[in-house]
Design an enzyme around this catalytic site. Structure first.
Site, PDB file in Angstrom:
ATOM      1  N   VAL A 156       0.856  -1.188   0.000  1.00 12.82           N
ATOM      2  CA  VAL A 156       0.000   0.000   0.000  1.00 12.82           C
ATOM      3  C   VAL A 156       0.895   1.242   0.000  1.00 12.82           C
ATOM      4  O   VAL A 156       1.500   1.584   1.014  1.00 12.82           O
ATOM      5  CB  VAL A 156      -0.937   0.002   1.229  1.00 12.82           C
ATOM      6  CG1 VAL A 156      -1.940   1.139   1.133  1.00 12.82           C
ATOM      7  CG2 VAL A 156      -1.668  -1.332   1.346  1.00 12.82           C
ATOM      8  N   GLU A 157       0.972   1.900  -1.142  1.00 14.60           N
ATOM      9  CA  GLU A 157       1.886   3.026  -1.289  1.00 14.60           C
ATOM     10  C   GLU A 157       1.216   4.195  -1.996  1.00 14.60           C
ATOM     11  O   GLU A 157       0.158   4.064  -2.600  1.00 14.60           O
ATOM     12  CB  GLU A 157       3.128   2.609  -2.092  1.00 14.60           C
ATOM     13  CG  GLU A 157       3.940   1.476  -1.467  1.00 14.60           C
ATOM     14  CD  GLU A 157       5.270   1.285  -2.166  1.00 14.60           C
ATOM     15  OE1 GLU A 157       5.984   2.294  -2.359  1.00 14.60           O
ATOM     16  OE2 GLU A 157       5.594   0.143  -2.540  1.00 14.60           O
TER      17      GLU A 157
END
Length: 562
Positions: free
Chosen positions: A382-383
């Site tokens: 998750v970026e």
């Protein structure tokens, strides 16, 4: 289509209005008849639909979103089927009943065949529907239903209740005996298992209702039950009442008080994984089996599973989910005694978490990949601002992970995200807090200690970041040190990072040894493609930019045992 929907809504409003007028003079429930929910499996807590039946086989039981307990009904309406789910129960003639339930979705309807109905549109949250009706002079059964509307998306329903006396002609007024010897037979951080002695009845017991305080949380047919969806480290008091076909309800059993465990993530998970990233669409990917043979590594994290359009998963958005190079490599890895954990997301590209329209749509995309490869674990990387720095997308991802974990027993879920040198950033803390609030049961929270200001002390700052994560997990979940460490992962970057931080083989060995001594869950790095020497080569895709041996970081990582 919009004009058809408007006409249908006007007609239904007229129907509901006329039904309300017809019922204005309905008498109250007879004082001698005990009012009780006479539906079976009203909250779908059995995990199955029975005795409900759904048109087109479009109904299923899901673990999210729910209103109460741990399960709810999902109706996957189509362009030609409203996914009507119903249940037929015995009732008494000329008697008033109240039908109610909690629903979520666009255009969801609740009613009784041949009688009153009501509807609502509540796509983002559960809303309660309620309607009353009186049975006919000779009516002995009623079919209640819930359904959505054509092509309007999946609807959800939970905690449906038909309150009134059960069937049996009204001659049975004897309540069952009180259930005895209620006891707790086990507990976790989020559930309590109960058992009790059977009640007797002059006709027969049809159900047992489990109460937490004054709230009925579960109905079962046997003398055991597991109440799920509870909070960690919390005291609950349970009682049980027996019910017969006529709706007669016994007195309450003895009360039993149970405090759930402290570890809402499942305690020490026992899950250990050394799994460096391998990227098959970039950086001169090596032969995976040859690297396994040279280093002893068993797991790879395969990057990246993205969206090919329409919330459909594909490797790098362009390579097919199955039948291509990626599947061939996975088969090769498994033939060599290893396995893979696909990584969804990453820094760039068209991501499923951001692009799938809802948590249920994302769940479906994840399930396609799980089914395609029979996976034991999945990683959500998750970026960036589209996922990590978007709280709604964070919640969507966590909800989907919670659902696929519930639907795939044994599946391990991992979330990977950036960090500061002292622990999670604002959005990292928010991700952890949402995981706790949603009871997402994430197995491993993995931080990426690189491009994070680590400077010349990559070992010290990596340890500081991991300790900061441990502190956050302890405060959020109420875990002790050992449990928090057992939910931590570290995913570094070998050699030079984009910020010119230098993680040498000696530094990575120290990080691995610290990880083993603190018994964390996961050790990874970016990436095997770069695990080759090129001193002075800078930050490139197929070597580390430093002096090292070929596959040295992978060999070090293979020594992680947790």
């Amino acid at each position: 289509m919009r004009s058809v929907l408007r006409r249908t809504r006007r007609a239904l409003l007229a129907l509901v209005g006329s039904a309300a007028l017809a019922l204005a003079g309905a008498v109250a429930l007879p004082g001698t008849a005990a009012a009780a929910n006479i539906l079976s499996n009203p909250g779908f807590e059995t995990g199955g639909l029975s005795p409900w039946s759904c048109t087109g086989n479009l109904g299923s039981v899901v673990s999210s979103p729910v209103h109460g307990g741990s399960r709810a009904l999902a109706g996957a309406v189509s362009s030609s089927d409203i996914a009507q789910c119903g249940q037929t129960v015995p009732v008494q003639p000329n008697t008033a009943y109240t039908l109610s339930g909690w629903v979520r979705g666009s255009y969801v309807y609740l009613g009784v065949d041949g009688g009153a109905s009501t509807w609502t549109s509540s796509p983002s949250a559960y809303s309660q529907l309620s309607v009353s009706f009186t049975t006919g002079a000779s009516q002995t059964s009623a079919t209640i239903y819930v359904h959505g509307w054509y092509a309007q998306g999946t609807y959800y329903a939970d905690d449906i209740s038909l309150d009134g006396p059960g069937g049996g002609g009204g001659s049975d007024t004897q309540a069952p005996t009180v259930p005895g010897n209620l006891t707790s037979t086990g507990k976790t951080s989020t559930s309590v298992s109960l058992s009790w002695s059977a009640s007797s009845d002059n006709v027969g017991v049809t159900a047992y209702d489990v109460y937490s305080g004054a709230n009925r949380v579960l109905s079962v047919s046997g003398t055991t039950a597991t109440v799920s969806g509870l909070s960690p480290s919390t005291s609950y008091t349970f009682t049980v009442k027996a019910r017969d076909a006529a709706g007669n309800v016994s007195g309450a059993s003895n009360a039993v008080t149970v405090t759930t465990g402290a570890n809402s993530g499942g305690g020490t998970t026992g899950f250990k994984q050394a799994a460096p990233y391998l990227y098959l669409g970039w950086g001169d990917p090596p032969n995976a089996a040859s690297v396994m043979s040279s280093t002893g590594i068993k797991w790879y994290t395969l990057a990246f599973m993205l969206d090919s359009g329409g919330c459909n998963p594909a490797w790098d958005s362009s390579r097919p989910l199955t039948g291509g190079t990626d599947q061939s490599v996975i088969n090769q890895i498994r033939s060599a005694g290893g396995d893979v954990v696909p990584s969804f997301g990453g820094w760039s590209g068209s991501k499923l978490g951001a692009n799938c329209s809802s948590a249920s749509a994302l769940t479906g995309a994840l399930q396609k990949v799980i089914n395609a490869y029979g996976l034991k674990a999945i990683d959500m990387d998750v970026e960036n601002s589209d996922e990590f720095e978007n709280e709604a997308v964070q919640a969507k991802i966590l909800t989907a992970l919670k659902t696929v974990k519930a639907n795939n027993p044994g599946l391990k879920t991992i979330v990977t995200f950036g960090t500061s040198t002292t622990g999670p950033t604002y959005y990292g803390n928010r991700l952890i807090e949402q995981a706790q609030s949603l009871n997402a049961d994430i197995d491993v929270f993995t931080i990426m200690p690189f491009d994070f200001g680590g400077g010349s002390d990559m070992y010290g700052n990596t340890v500081n970041a991991a300790e900061g994560l441990k502190t956050k997990l302890k405060s959020t979940f109420g875990w002790d040190d050992a449990t928090a460490y057992a939910h931590i992962g570290i995913s570094g970057m070998n050699g030079l990072s984009d910020q010119q931080e230098n993680t040498t083989p000696a530094t990575w060995t120290k990080i691995r040894d610290w990880s083993n001594s603190h018994h964390i869950a996961r050790l990874a790095y970016w990436a095997v493609n770069r695990d080759r020497p090129c001193a002075g080569g800078g930050v490139v895709s197929n070597c580390s930019g430093i002096d090292q041996s070929t596959w040295q970081f992978t060999s070090i990582t293979a020594g992680f045992t947790g």
